[in-house]
Design a protein around this motif. Structure first.
Motif, mmCIF file in Angstrom:
data_model
loop_
_atom_site.group_PDB
_atom_site.id
_atom_site.type_symbol
_atom_site.label_atom_id
_atom_site.label_comp_id
_atom_site.label_asym_id
_atom_site.label_seq_id
_atom_site.Cartn_x
_atom_site.Cartn_y
_atom_site.Cartn_z
ATOM 1 N N GLU A 284 0.816 -1.207 0.000
ATOM 2 C CA GLU A 284 0.000 0.000 0.000
ATOM 3 C C GLU A 284 0.856 1.267 0.000
ATOM 4 N N ARG A 285 2.074 1.180 0.516
ATOM 5 C CA ARG A 285 2.923 2.370 0.515
ATOM 6 C C ARG A 285 3.715 2.496 -0.793
ATOM 7 N N GLY A 286 3.593 1.496 -1.684
ATOM 8 C CA GLY A 286 4.214 1.617 -2.988
ATOM 9 C C GLY A 286 5.314 0.638 -3.306
ATOM 10 N N ASP A 287 5.675 -0.240 -2.372
ATOM 11 C CA ASP A 287 6.675 -1.259 -2.670
ATOM 12 C C ASP A 287 6.071 -2.325 -3.585
ATOM 13 N N SER A 288 6.934 -2.991 -4.351
ATOM 14 C CA SER A 288 6.526 -4.131 -5.174
ATOM 15 C C SER A 288 6.694 -5.388 -4.331
ATOM 16 N N VAL A 289 5.576 -6.047 -4.005
ATOM 17 C CA VAL A 289 5.600 -7.123 -3.015
ATOM 18 C C VAL A 289 5.049 -8.407 -3.612
ATOM 19 N N THR A 290 5.792 -9.484 -3.444
ATOM 20 C CA THR A 290 5.335 -10.822 -3.818
ATOM 21 C C THR A 290 5.298 -11.680 -2.562
ATOM 22 N N LEU A 291 4.184 -12.360 -2.340
ATOM 23 C CA LEU A 291 4.019 -13.275 -1.216
ATOM 24 C C LEU A 291 3.973 -14.695 -1.765
ATOM 25 N N LYS B 166 -2.768 -5.227 -4.380
ATOM 26 C CA LYS B 166 -1.450 -4.821 -4.851
ATOM 27 C C LYS B 166 -0.362 -5.850 -4.517
ATOM 28 N N VAL B 167 -0.716 -6.877 -3.740
ATOM 29 C CA VAL B 167 0.232 -7.934 -3.397
ATOM 30 C C VAL B 167 0.125 -9.051 -4.434
#
Length: 370
Positions: free
Chosen positions: A28-35, A52-53
């Motif tokens: 949500e703060r703008g990082d590119s995140v993969t779980l 966005k995740v």
């Protein structure tokens, strides 16, 4: 920044809840995140994830759901390909078995790796000898190792010598709890004493039921409700029946709305033999529930500021637990005072923004180290 989070599953559980909270906040703060859940079979997410995740199941990437050494090796190779293809700036992994796999999969890739213990690795008894040996052998190869409480850091450093960096980072309080309404103490009954956790021996719900049975005749308007599911259900139900407390003690199972259920209570008790960082105690305190907790390793002492914000009693001491519960159940003023103090303290100390700032410091440290 590109962050890859590895966790065993996304079922209901403390590690999974923290993983969801962190990846959602980073995305949500703008990082590119993969779980990436790494378990051998695909599952579902108990906790909601931000759109966005990016969710990537290792079972899908590996193309196998079978067991055995061959399948485990195939998943390890698939994990290495996934890390290489994702090209993250940092990898974060949760839980011992995932941590071991992450250390092996990142060798030679030049990707900073932070491995995180999600229990008290010194005191817990569920990790087998093989995993303990692998942890001792491989953790020194990670760029950073984290534990959840200060009391754990020293003993763990001695148990696993050679760790490059060892950091303490607590679990964040989920953002919705920062401004959630506080529990209001009822003027009259019925009232509920709450406990919550997996129905396993380490939670000592059998001890709690025995202690409550001693108090029940003196407090007819107080009932005990234990939320959770697990292998000890049958034994606990038999214990309740043997004590004749079927109308006073309930075990309603797992809930998908734990905060709502906590908010319906009047007090909370943590009877565990061992913890890493008990999320449920943090959440109960944040809602203004007066809490009684065993001073078990580790977490409760740190979270309650040495018993300033809850009644902290010696671990395993049934008599002390009984008398602390008696104080809470008989004194509305004490309940109100403890609840207000607890909520103010943990909402400030464990606010998500504060914990995220601590994570950013860890990210900077491992990237600079590389």
């Amino acid at each position: 920044m590109k962050i890859l989070m590895l966790v065993s599953s996304m079922h209901a559980g403390g590690a999974e809840r923290v993983a969801a909270t962190l990846v959602n906040a980073w995305a949500e703060r703008g990082d590119s995140v993969t779980l990436t859940p790494t378990f051998s079979s695909k599952g579902s997410c108990f906790y909601p994830l931000s759109d966005k995740v990016k969710l990537a199941w290792l079972a899908d990437l590996a193309g196998t759901r079978a067991g055995g050494a061959k399948a485990a090796f195939a998943r390890l190779l698939a994990l290495r390909r996934h890390i290489r293809d994702t090209r993250p700036d940092v990898v974060v992994s949760f839980l011992t078995n995932v941590n071991v796999a992450a250390i092996l999969a990142t060798r030679g890739l030049g990707v900073p790796l932070i491995v995180c213990e999600r229990t008290n690795p010194v005191a817990e008894t569920t990790t087998g000898k093989v995993w303990r040996r692998l942890r001792r052998l491989l953790y020194p190869r990670a760029d950073m190792v984290t534990v959840q409480a200060e009391d754990t850091a020293g003993p763990f450093a001695r148990q696993v010598p050679g760790i490059k960096r060892l950091a303490v980072i607590p679990n964040p309080l989920p953002a919705p709890l920062l401004d959630a309404p506080l529990v209001r103490q009822r003027e009259a009954g019925p009232r509920e004493l709450l406990a919550m956790g997996r129905l396993v021996s380490d939670k000592q719900f059998d001890l709690l039921i025995d202690v409550y049975a001693q108090l029940a005749p003196d407090f007819p308007d107080w009932n005990l409700r234990i939320w959770g599911e697990g292998p000890e259900r049958g034994a606990l139900e038999e214990r309740v029946a043997r004590l004749g407390l079927q109308s006073r003690v309930s075990l309603p199972g797992r809930t998908e709305a734990p905060w709502e259920e906590l908010a319906r209570g009047q007090a909370f008790v943590l009877s565990s033999l061992v913890e890493g960082f008990p999320n449920v105690l943090l959440e109960a305190m944040s809602l203004g529930l007066p809490c009684v907790a065993f001073d078990c390793p580790s977490g409760p002492r740190e979270m309650t500021r040495d018993g300033q914000d809850a009644l902290l009693v010696p671990a395993g001491d049934r008599d002390a637990l009984r008398e602390a519960l008696r104080r809470i159940m008989s004194d509305a003023g004490l309940r109100e005072q403890l609840g207000l103090r607890a909520s103010a303290a943990v909402r400030q100390r464990y606010a998500l923004a504060n914990v995220l700032a601590h994570w950013d410091e860890l990210f900077d440290a491992v990237r600079e180290g590389r």
